[in-house]
Design a protein around this motif. Structure first.
Motif, PDB file in Angstrom:
ATOM      1  N   ASP A  32      22.161  42.641  99.524  1.00 38.34           N
ATOM      2  CA  ASP A  32      21.202  43.231 100.310  1.00 38.34           C
ATOM      3  C   ASP A  32      21.853  43.830 101.734  1.00 38.34           C
ATOM      4  N   PHE A  33      23.270  44.094 101.642  1.00 33.39           N
ATOM      5  CA  PHE A  33      23.918  44.459 102.921  1.00 33.39           C
ATOM      6  C   PHE A  33      23.255  45.755 103.493  1.00 33.39           C
ATOM      7  N   HIS A  34      23.026  46.707 102.645  1.00 31.67           N
ATOM      8  CA  HIS A  34      22.787  48.132 103.128  1.00 31.67           C
ATOM      9  C   HIS A  34      21.137  47.930 103.697  1.00 31.67           C
ATOM     10  N   ASP A  35      20.540  46.985 103.259  1.00 32.31           N
ATOM     11  CA  ASP A  35      19.122  46.865 103.792  1.00 32.31           C
ATOM     12  C   ASP A  35      18.899  45.865 104.874  1.00 32.31           C
ATOM     13  N   TRP A  36      19.864  45.297 105.095  1.00 27.58           N
ATOM     14  CA  TRP A  36      20.043  44.144 106.279  1.00 27.58           C
ATOM     15  C   TRP A  36      19.457  44.602 107.462  1.00 27.58           C
ATOM     16  N   GLY A  37      18.538  44.173 108.094  1.00 31.65           N
ATOM     17  CA  GLY A  37      17.962  44.539 109.407  1.00 31.65           C
ATOM     18  C   GLY A  37      18.652  44.453 110.271  1.00 31.65           C
ATOM     19  N   GLN A  38      19.621  43.847 110.789  1.00 35.36           N
ATOM     20  CA  GLN A  38      20.544  43.697 111.862  1.00 35.36           C
ATOM     21  C   GLN A  38      21.830  44.331 111.669  1.00 35.36           C
ATOM     22  N   LYS A  39      22.107  45.098 110.694  1.00 42.14           N
ATOM     23  CA  LYS A  39      23.201  45.733 110.422  1.00 42.14           C
ATOM     24  C   LYS A  39      23.897  46.619 111.595  1.00 42.14           C
ATOM     25  N   HIS A  40      22.730  47.478 112.244  1.00 46.98           N
ATOM     26  CA  HIS A  40      23.345  48.446 113.114  1.00 46.98           C
ATOM     27  C   HIS A  40      23.847  47.619 114.235  1.00 46.98           C
ATOM     28  N   HIS A  41      23.728  46.697 114.596  1.00 49.58           N
ATOM     29  CA  HIS A  41      24.340  45.889 115.765  1.00 49.58           C
ATOM     30  C   HIS A  41      25.090  44.559 115.531  1.00 49.58           C
ATOM     31  N   ALA A  42      25.588  44.560 114.251  1.00 52.93           N
ATOM     32  CA  ALA A  42      26.219  43.406 113.885  1.00 52.93           C
ATOM     33  C   ALA A  42      27.673  43.402 114.434  1.00 52.93           C
ATOM     34  N   GLU A  43      28.219  44.681 114.472  1.00 53.62           N
ATOM     35  CA  GLU A  43      29.817  44.799 114.949  1.00 53.62           C
ATOM     36  C   GLU A  43      29.919  44.171 116.263  1.00 53.62           C
ATOM     37  N   TYR A  44      28.823  44.089 117.207  1.00 52.61           N
ATOM     38  CA  TYR A  44      28.871  43.684 118.775  1.00 52.61           C
ATOM     39  C   TYR A  44      28.749  42.123 118.537  1.00 52.61           C
ATOM     40  N   TRP A  45      28.320  41.450 117.362  1.00 51.66           N
ATOM     41  CA  TRP A  45      28.278  39.998 117.406  1.00 51.66           C
ATOM     42  C   TRP A  45      29.499  39.472 116.460  1.00 51.66           C
ATOM     43  N   PHE A  48      36.137  38.344 116.800  1.00 52.28           N
ATOM     44  CA  PHE A  48      37.552  38.591 116.696  1.00 52.28           C
ATOM     45  C   PHE A  48      38.330  37.948 117.478  1.00 52.28           C
ATOM     46  N   PRO A  49      39.577  37.440 117.466  1.00 55.36           N
ATOM     47  CA  PRO A  49      40.476  36.882 118.609  1.00 55.36           C
ATOM     48  C   PRO A  49      40.302  37.533 119.718  1.00 55.36           C
ATOM     49  N   GLU A  50      40.197  38.992 120.105  1.00 54.58           N
ATOM     50  CA  GLU A  50      40.260  39.583 121.056  1.00 54.58           C
ATOM     51  C   GLU A  50      38.829  39.354 121.874  1.00 54.58           C
ATOM     52  N   ASN A  51      38.036  38.959 121.078  1.00 54.48           N
ATOM     53  CA  ASN A  51      36.507  38.798 121.628  1.00 54.48           C
ATOM     54  C   ASN A  51      36.348  37.302 122.232  1.00 54.48           C
ATOM     55  N   ILE A  52      37.276  36.248 122.117  1.00 49.88           N
ATOM     56  CA  ILE A  52      37.120  35.005 122.401  1.00 49.88           C
ATOM     57  C   ILE A  52      37.850  34.831 123.665  1.00 49.88           C
ATOM     58  N   SER A  53      37.359  34.084 124.532  1.00 50.10           N
ATOM     59  CA  SER A  53      38.095  33.855 125.981  1.00 50.10           C
ATOM     60  C   SER A  53      38.452  32.372 125.769  1.00 50.10           C
ATOM     61  N   GLU A  54      39.457  32.037 126.798  1.00 47.61           N
ATOM     62  CA  GLU A  54      39.890  30.458 126.800  1.00 47.61           C
ATOM     63  C   GLU A  54      38.706  29.537 127.042  1.00 47.61           C
TER      64      GLU A  54
END
Length: 54
Positions: A32-45, A48-54
């Motif tokens: 149901d990936f294409h019908d997933w309600g939170q897909k449009h903002h999932a990339e912000y959550w 990735f290693p560059e998103n994690i601080s010390e």
């Protein structure tokens, strides 16, 4: 894959299928990936290693 923690790649190996093609078919047709309600903002959550601080 929906009920058990198994990767698509491993499932492909077990059933002698192309894991990459199976992964694409699962994402685009079986899940149901294409019908997933939170897909449009999932990339912000996504973590990735560059998103994690010390």
């Amino acid at each position: 894959m929906d009920n058990y923690p198994i990767s698509v790649h491993l499932l492909g190996l077990l059933f002698q299928l192309d894991g990459k093609q199976l992964q694409e078919q699962y994402k685009n047709h079986l899940s149901d990936f294409h019908d997933w309600g939170q897909k449009h903002h999932a990339e912000y959550w996504t973590l990735f290693p560059e998103n994690i601080s010390e």
